[in-house]
Write an enzyme that holds these catalytic residues in place. Sequence first.
Site, PDB file in Angstrom:
ATOM      1  N   GLY A   1      14.702 -28.505  26.211  1.00  0.00           N
ATOM      2  CA  GLY A   1      15.723 -27.480  26.312  1.00  0.00           C
ATOM      3  C   GLY A   1      15.229 -26.244  27.028  1.00  0.00           C
TER       4      GLY A   1
ATOM      5  N   ARG B   1      -4.699 -31.046  22.258  1.00  0.00           N
ATOM      6  CA  ARG B   1      -4.004 -31.529  21.062  1.00  0.00           C
ATOM      7  C   ARG B   1      -4.906 -32.393  20.182  1.00  0.00           C
ATOM      8  NH1 ARG B   1      -0.300 -35.071  23.094  1.00  0.00           N
ATOM      9  NH2 ARG B   1       1.247 -33.443  23.466  1.00  0.00           N
TER      10      ARG B   1
ATOM     11  N   GLU C   1       5.826 -18.112  23.921  1.00  0.00           N
ATOM     12  CA  GLU C   1       5.232 -17.835  22.608  1.00  0.00           C
ATOM     13  C   GLU C   1       4.272 -16.649  22.692  1.00  0.00           C
ATOM     14  OE1 GLU C   1       5.248 -22.514  21.196  1.00  0.00           O
ATOM     15  OE2 GLU C   1       3.348 -21.471  21.574  1.00  0.00           O
TER      16      GLU C   1
END
Length: 784
Positions: A97, A69, A131
């Site tokens: 979630g 990151r 993803e």
Amino acid sequence: MDTNWPSFLATAALLLAAVSILYRRQKKNSSSKPSSESNSSLSDFDSSTRPLPAGNYEVFLSFRGPDVRTTFADSLYHFLDHSKIRTFFDDEGLRKGEKIAPSLVQAIQESKIYIPILSQGYASSKWCLEELSLMVKSLNQNQGHILLPIFYFVEPRDARRQEGSYSRAFRQHSRKHDAETVKEWKEALQVVSHMKGWHVTESDGQGAVIDKIFSHVWSHLMGNYRIVTDELIGVESHVKEVRDLLDLDSKGVKIVGIYGMGGIGKTTISKAVYNDVSSRFERSCFLEDIRETLLKNDGAVTLQNKIISSIMRHDSHVKDTSEGIHIIRDKVCKYKVLIVLDNVDRRFEFDNIFGNLRDFSIESRFIMTTRDIRVLDFFEECRLFEAKVMTRIDSFQLFRKHAFGVGDHQEEKEILCEEFVKAAAGLPLALKVIGSLLFRKEKRVWQEKLEELKERPSDTRVHEILKISYNDLTPAEKDIFLDIACFFVGKTKELPFYMWNDCKFYPESSVSSLILRSLLRIDERNQFWMHDHIRDLGRAIVREENIKQSWKRSRIWSEEEALDMLENGKGNDKVEVLRVNLGDRDVLKLTDEEFRNLSGVRFLEVRGGRMTGDFSKILPNIRWLQLCLCRSIPTDVNLKKVIILNLEGSYVRDDWKGWKRVKEGKKLKVVNLRQCEDLVKAPDLSSCGRLEVINLELCTKMGGELHIGNFKNLKLLRLSSSKITELKGDIQMLQDLEEIDASNLTEMPAGIVFPICWSSRTWKIYAFSIVTERLKFLEIYGCT
């Protein structure tokens, strides 16, 4: 759980990048290793371009936050973002979630290029694998997506064989997720790990790797961003000839000059060539209508800023030509560039704008279009291409396309078609305009227009064809046509529409009519575009209103003519639209006396200089008042009919007495105080209940709060780079809000659709009940 929560978190993922470590290049000249043993590298990718999907994002970055990151992913993101490539900066660490958010699914589906950064811990994240699975599904749908995997401190074979950290990650997933899901993830990883990408090791210079990744991304995007062209029949053969003249495989800077009469299609040919070959260059730039640009005071500097911005991919603010030439020589010339210089005339001097031609890369190419072949004599190495009139067959095809539409044919008008094609003399512009004029008209109208055309002199036939189409317009359409031709080519349509609506010019239908007649186009940037022949026609029509006395024309855009009228007291009620550019002449002052007789003016723009006096009883019909970069502005101005007030960059303070007049502006819809740097607090605009646009950006001293609760019609609010920290008022009625741009807010009243208010110090999250369905754009940054 709130159904908007996943969407918010996905948005927050994008925003995290704005406060991360800034990009620093490392070991600029280092090389990187290919991603697989099959001798793969970015240069091995198919360099041919294909249509990419349209969406809000161009690049989708997928990575595991703890791994990259604040290092590789952040550097790559800032490199892409700095070059204005819209990049979704995804971070699985911010999501919660069980299911991937719909907004994230949409971002993946609409992005053009996928870049998963496969790090040591990538496979440990179910979000990353989900993803990746979605990316592979999109690839399989053959919608033109491209996937560029980055193997970051990971051996490609480990990902391919799912060994090492990837093996451990999937053992963990097998305990928590069903077998079918895990199988789907493994298969997606198999597909991606066999693709050609980049293998980044600890010994690699990451800056150099990112630079190469960026260049590859850019080449794909540039191949997709084709310049919009008119569909010229038979253009393919012209493109091939010009491409051969460019001789792209040879060394040595070459120029190809495309010459021919106005309206023959030179610009269309150059755009088609640009679309065809630009992907073979590192950088490219198309400079439109240089002749018109050089008519302006700062025309040469404007061209320099355009080319520097396009090639260097960031905003340029060159102040003078010497500085521009220096930057072009030191930075632009180092790239293999394709530059198109459209509509060049004898005022254009290459060396005085771009420097020495020989400073450019030996693989660079230039294309110039001009009506005057003598312009090309100054270039020793220039190869010439003459744009000739269309053949009879192509002329018929183009005329029928615009006169009948696709697939339609009316035999009773065939002889008339012959006559019109003959009259147009093979000129594409004339064929398009006269064909559009006759579209869906009865045969009787065709015959009348043909008789009218035959009465005009043949040596000015193109001009006369365009004039016939102009004469067929309604009065409102003519007003808008002339306004655009004289003032608004290259400008976005929103602000003129405010003025035209108030003047009862019915802009929606009038502009649509101009487009249908091929007299106007709205380009991909939502800006007005006219062929220079059509623009020149509009200006000629205005000049013909009074050949000798320019001050008795309806529109005055020439700096010399405007100053001559004002300084010599020649103002009169015939002038409707007026632009005055005083430039840097700080000592030049205009008073109310110079404007006293201009009772018909509805648009006034003054740039630079000083304005003083009592304007309370003059300019009674002004709708759009634009006083930009003025050192002083009058305090008593008649704003009763003003719709747009623009004081951008002017010297105006909190104690300016003119604020009283602004409060009386009951019809005001747009107030632009951008870069009014002497304002300390936001002005009280609460009495201007019709406001739709408020722009206070770059008011760097302006702080405190802004009351907006009374603006029920507000559509756009810009506060960036100001110090306004709070919005006040009951804003439950802001149902038309489409865009808000702010950076220092600490608090926002309840009722607005988006749940985030922020500053550099705090976050406040609200649960609001209403939904603004028309909200189109929300910029948020500084999030942690």
